[in-house]
Design a protein around this motif. Structure first.
Motif, PDB file in Angstrom:
ATOM      1  N   ARG A  91     -31.815  31.198  30.404  1.00  7.99           N
ATOM      2  CA  ARG A  91     -32.290  30.910  29.055  1.00  7.99           C
ATOM      3  C   ARG A  91     -33.159  29.667  29.107  1.00  7.99           C
ATOM      4  O   ARG A  91     -32.802  28.662  29.730  1.00  7.99           O
ATOM      5  CB  ARG A  91     -31.124  30.703  28.099  1.00  7.99           C
TER       6      ARG A  91
ATOM      7  N   SER B 104     -29.448  35.370  24.588  1.00  6.95           N
ATOM      8  CA  SER B 104     -27.979  35.417  24.678  1.00  6.95           C
ATOM      9  C   SER B 104     -27.415  36.820  24.548  1.00  6.95           C
ATOM     10  O   SER B 104     -26.240  37.052  24.833  1.00  6.95           O
ATOM     11  CB  SER B 104     -27.364  34.512  23.602  1.00  6.95           C
TER      12      SER B 104
ATOM     13  N   THR C   8     -19.660  35.126  26.980  1.00  7.52           N
ATOM     14  CA  THR C   8     -20.140  33.776  26.668  1.00  7.52           C
ATOM     15  C   THR C   8     -21.077  33.210  27.721  1.00  7.52           C
ATOM     16  O   THR C   8     -21.557  32.089  27.577  1.00  7.52           O
ATOM     17  CB  THR C   8     -18.943  32.818  26.517  1.00  7.52           C
TER      18      THR C   8
ATOM     19  N   THR D 263     -23.867  29.746  35.214  1.00  5.66           N
ATOM     20  CA  THR D 263     -22.658  30.033  34.430  1.00  5.66           C
ATOM     21  C   THR D 263     -22.001  31.349  34.832  1.00  5.66           C
ATOM     22  O   THR D 263     -20.932  31.673  34.340  1.00  5.66           O
ATOM     23  CB  THR D 263     -23.002  30.090  32.931  1.00  5.66           C
TER      24      THR D 263
ATOM     25  N   ASN E   2     -24.404  31.821  26.463  1.00  6.94           N
ATOM     26  CA  ASN E   2     -24.394  31.105  25.178  1.00  6.94           C
ATOM     27  C   ASN E   2     -25.123  29.775  25.243  1.00  6.94           C
ATOM     28  O   ASN E   2     -25.770  29.357  24.278  1.00  6.94           O
ATOM     29  CB  ASN E   2     -22.956  30.889  24.703  1.00  6.94           C
ATOM     30  N   ALA E   3     -24.997  29.068  26.355  1.00  7.39           N
ATOM     31  CA  ALA E   3     -25.622  27.746  26.479  1.00  7.39           C
ATOM     32  C   ALA E   3     -27.138  27.884  26.563  1.00  7.39           C
ATOM     33  O   ALA E   3     -27.656  28.840  27.146  1.00  7.39           O
ATOM     34  CB  ALA E   3     -25.087  27.032  27.709  1.00  7.39           C
ATOM     35  N   PRO E   4     -27.895  26.938  25.991  1.00  4.89           N
ATOM     36  CA  PRO E   4     -29.362  27.047  25.971  1.00  4.89           C
ATOM     37  C   PRO E   4     -30.021  26.868  27.332  1.00  4.89           C
ATOM     38  O   PRO E   4     -31.211  27.140  27.467  1.00  4.89           O
ATOM     39  CB  PRO E   4     -29.774  25.923  25.016  1.00  4.89           C
ATOM     40  N   ASN E   5     -29.263  26.397  28.341  1.00  2.00           N
ATOM     41  CA  ASN E   5     -29.839  26.251  29.678  1.00  2.00           C
ATOM     42  C   ASN E   5     -29.017  27.020  30.712  1.00  2.00           C
ATOM     43  O   ASN E   5     -28.964  26.669  31.886  1.00  2.00           O
ATOM     44  CB  ASN E   5     -29.907  24.779  30.070  1.00  2.00           C
ATOM     45  N   ALA E   6     -28.368  28.107  30.265  1.00  2.00           N
ATOM     46  CA  ALA E   6     -27.491  28.884  31.153  1.00  2.00           C
ATOM     47  C   ALA E   6     -28.315  29.743  32.108  1.00  2.00           C
ATOM     48  O   ALA E   6     -29.442  30.148  31.811  1.00  2.00           O
ATOM     49  CB  ALA E   6     -26.570  29.763  30.316  1.00  2.00           C
TER      50      ALA E   6
END
Length: 797
Positions: free
Chosen positions: A198, A122, A139, A179, A142-146
């Motif tokens: 990620r 991240s 951001t 994203t 930020n998501a775990p699968n971005a």
């Protein structure tokens, strides 16, 4: 006045078409070669200069007594540790990816193979100053699968659609959500970033035993490398390595220690501590191109002096009519400037014509407009000024200083000083020619040696098939059976270390034997691998389908690894494997060394084993299919058809092993061709200069040659009369060229682990080549003079 100088300069160029053409074209070729290599150098030096913030970014690595550890990779938590305890750290990130391997990417009913797939965390955009055209940079990861994709990938997968929120599948199995869309830098970068994602499995990978990542750290303010490395090593030692109550200074005194080193991102492409670089090759080419340019300028000067006899009376008449030395000097300098300007135009046309070939051969994408134009123009301006001074300064001084009374009496001699410079220039020319000839002989011999040296395997009729990890693991038996059912397919195997691949795993793991630690590279293969590539097992046996072999309880060593056992008997010995402390593996065979890369790297000690069921896990590699018979095209067609049963969603991608291996040597072939061209041009320039000087000397001694012929001189006598004037100069040139060339070739050959040995025959061949060139050049003019009518010679004024 200036207009008058130009008219006279143009008239003289036109009246001396042959000499002018030699002058201008020789200089033009030298300029074109220099400009091309200069563009190449500028392009390479422009890596990672697209943002000033890049100067604050460092790549970290580990180094022990054996050199760079883990092939430049670092433990996953290293960056977080340094960022939390080093006061000058702004942020740290880690990344891991496929590098230049093409990975299957699917989205929006489209499938593409894409390079630059990189797993990040991240904090990536806290370190790297990339800009987004879509998404919030604070951001976006930020998501775990971005996932963040570049604009070029967006165009391939989604066209004009908005990709934000869309799902893409990586590696045929991993789903991530777009994203953000990232702008690619407008200048080259050592890091190829096309898709950043990620991983949903990253938490399970966050431990010190995971060496799958590269670590980058950004500092707040510039720092000296020594101070920076000292600080981060102190942190790393006290947190991870401290034992036996040793202080950090005491630890540094130990022989067996592991240290963190840093590499500035802006220097990563050209001056890496881990990995290779083109920079030395470019510098060598630039030096050779400059020498070629010098040869052209020297030739220009020599030819100008050689034709001066035709201008002598002109100078005398001008001086009688009131012409001053300064006016004559600038007139002749104007002619040099005009000639150099025409040469520059020819060079520009040659650069435009040769640039597509140059880009293709060196696999680079550069252009004149893609460089820093003002800086490039300044470089060329300095180059042209230097060439004008080298080529035109002395001839202008030489011509303007003719003695008026002597000239009008028919005496054109300029004394010993003019002869000394002329001779010096001739020595320079043939020194360069000898250097180029020797270089071509050495490089051609080394390339031939690399082509013919036993690589330890046979790549003939072996197809490398790119397969997904699931196919290479659980699906291998099914894939093997399917492919073996095809007529013309003889053997099918797999390996994690494919000969001929551009990037290979060279990480050394710790194996234990009789209380000592032995570092070897681990390679996972299938039972038929050695039979497929034609590599013999020298001692012991090959792998089979036994339980021990199939469950990583047996290993086979290559010759280099077996030598590390010393006098002990390797076959039958038991070895402790990394990540497998409870059960030791038995050495069941020793196989011949396989040179999987070019000759710059020595063969590494390798321990072969089967499957990933125990003792560590290795990914990557490919399937290898050995073909037989003459109808290869039909067999390949059948493989393409049957592959749909193995990987229905992925079209087969294959290449031939021997062709892949030859691509590794492409750079050396290109260098060989480039330097051969330089040598040919240098020799032609030197021969033309010598030809012109011979004509000049014969013209000066026309009456002498006529008198000698009347007195009974033969053709051989005349040839010797002219040739002896140059023989001493050529010998001096070769006495300089051979030792310098020998030293340069020795330095170059030291970059190869496997290389030829320099021989006196190479020096002899260089001397013979130059001697033949000189003999032909002088001989043609001398024979022509010897065959001329002596009566006409004696009437010559």
């Amino acid at each position: 006045m200036f207009k008058s100088y130009l008219k006279i300069a143009w008239r003289n160029l036109r009246n001396n078409k042959w000499y002018s053409a030699i002058n201008i074209f020789g200089l033009g070729v030298g300029l074109a070669s220099f400009i091309l290599v200069l563009l190449f150098l500028n392009y390479e030096l422009s890596y990672d200069k697209w943002n000033p913030e890049l100067e604050k970014i460092y790549k970290l690595g580990l180094e022990d007594k054996d050199g760079i550890a883990w092939n430049g990779a670092t433990p996953e938590p290293l960056g977080r540790l340094i960022a939390s305890k080093y006061s000058n750290a702004e942020a740290a990130t880690r990344m891991g990816g496929a590098g230049d391997y093409e990975i299957l990417v699917a989205a929006n009913d489209k499938k593409i193979y894409q390079k630059g797939i990189t797993e990040v965390d991240s904090l990536f955009f806290k370190v790297f100053p990339y800009q987004l055209s879509s998404g919030n940079i604070n951001t976006v990861l930020n998501a775990p699968n971005a996932a963040v994709i570049t604009e070029s990938v967006k165009e391939k997968l989604f066209g004009h659609e908005d990709p934000i929120g869309k799902t893409i599948k990586l590696y045929g199995r991993l789903e991530v959500v777009v994203t953000g869309v990232m702008q690619s830098p407008d200048q080259p970068s050592a890091l190829n970033m096309q898709i950043l994602f990620r991983s949903p499995y990253e938490k399970s990978n966050n431990h010190w035993q995971n060496f799958s990542y590269q670590t980058f750290i950004k500092v707040k303010k510039d720092v000296r490398p020594q101070a920076f490395e000292s600080a981060i090593n102190n942190i790393y030692y006290n947190d991870q390595l401290k034992a036996d109550n040793l202080t950090y200074q005491q630890y540094l005194e130990k022989e067996n220690k592991t240290l963190v080193f840093s590499e500035k991102l802006s220097a990563l492409h050209n001056f890496p501590k881990s990995g290779g670089s083109n920079f030395k090759t470019i510098v060598v080419l630039l030096v050779l191109a400059f020498l070629l340019l010098v040869a052209g300028a020297v030739n220009f000067s020599n030819l100008s002096i050689a034709t001066s006899i035709k201008r002598a009376k002109e100078v005398g008449v001008r001086k009688v009519l009131g012409g001053r030395k300064k006016q004559l000097f600038w007139q002749f300098m104007g002619e040099a400037i005009l000639s150099c300007s025409i040469s520059l135009c020819i060079a520009a046309l040659l650069v435009i014509a040769l640039m597509p070939w140059f880009r293709q051969e060196f696999n680079i994408q550069f252009s004149i407009w893609g460089t820093n134009i003002p800086y490039f123009v300044l470089q060329i301006a300095l180059c042209i000024v230097t060439v004008i001074l080298l080529s035109g300064l002395y001839p202008s001084v030489f011509l303007s200083r003719f003695n008026t009374s002597k000239i009008l009496k028919g005496n054109y001699s300029q004394g010993k000083s003019g002869l000394k410079l002329r001779n010096f220039l001739l020595v320079v020319q043939f020194t360069l020619s000898g250097f180029f000839v020797f270089a071509v002989i050495v490089i051609s011999s080394q390339v031939h040696y690399m082509q013919t040296k036993d690589k330890g395997f046979s790549g003939s009729q072996i197809v490398r098939i790119e397969a997904q990890q699931s196919t290479r693991e659980d699906g291998f038996d099914k894939a093997r059976a399917t492919l073996l059912s095809i007529p013309g397919v003889e053997l099918v195997s797999k390996t994690t270390l494919v000969p001929g691949d551009a990037e290979v795993d060279t990480i050394l793991n710790d194996y234990t034997f009789n209380g000592q630690t032995i570092k070897m590279t681990t390679v996972k293969v299938s039972a038929d691998y050695f039979k497929t590539v034609g590599t013999p097992v020298l001692k012991g046996r090959s792998f089979n389908d036994s339980y021990a072999d199939q469950n990583t309880r047996s290993i086979i060593l290559n010759e280099t690894a077996a030598q590390l056992w010393g006098d002990q008997k390797a076959v039958g010995s038991f070895v402790g494997m990394p990540y497998c402390d409870s059960v030791k593996a038995q050495v069941v065979g020793i196989t011949k060394d396989i040179n999987v890369q070019d000759m710059t790297n020595a063969v590494r000690p390798i321990a072969y084993s089967i499957n990933n069921k125990a003792c560590g896990y290795l990914s990557g590699g490919a399937l290898l299919v050995k073909l037989s018979g003459n109808n290869l095209s039909q067999t390949i067609s059948d493989i393409e058809t049957r592959w749909k049963q193995i990987e229905p969603e992925v079209p087969v991608r294959y290449s031939f092993l021997d062709e892949n291996f030859q691509r590794i040597f492409k750079t050396y072939y290109t260098i060989q061709k480039t330097i051969s061209f330089f040598a040919l041009v240098a020799i032609l320039i030197s021969a033309m200069g010598l030809f012109a000087l011979t004509a000049y000397i014969i013209k000066e001694r026309t009456k002498e040659i006529g008198i000698r012929k009347v007195l009974g001189a033969e053709i051989g006598d005349v040839v010797f009369l002219v040739g002896k004037l140059f023989l001493q100069l050529i010998i001096i040139a070769l006495l300089i060229a051979i030792p310098v060339s020998w030293l340069a070739a020795t330095k170059w050959l030291q970059t190869f682990a496997y290389r030829i040995h320099l021989s006196w025959l190479m020096a002899a061949a260089t001397v013979l080549a130059i001697a033949v060139i000189v003999l032909i050049t002088i001989g043609t003019q001398a024979v022509k003079a010897a065959l001329s009518n002596p009566v006409k010679s004696l009437k010559t004024e």
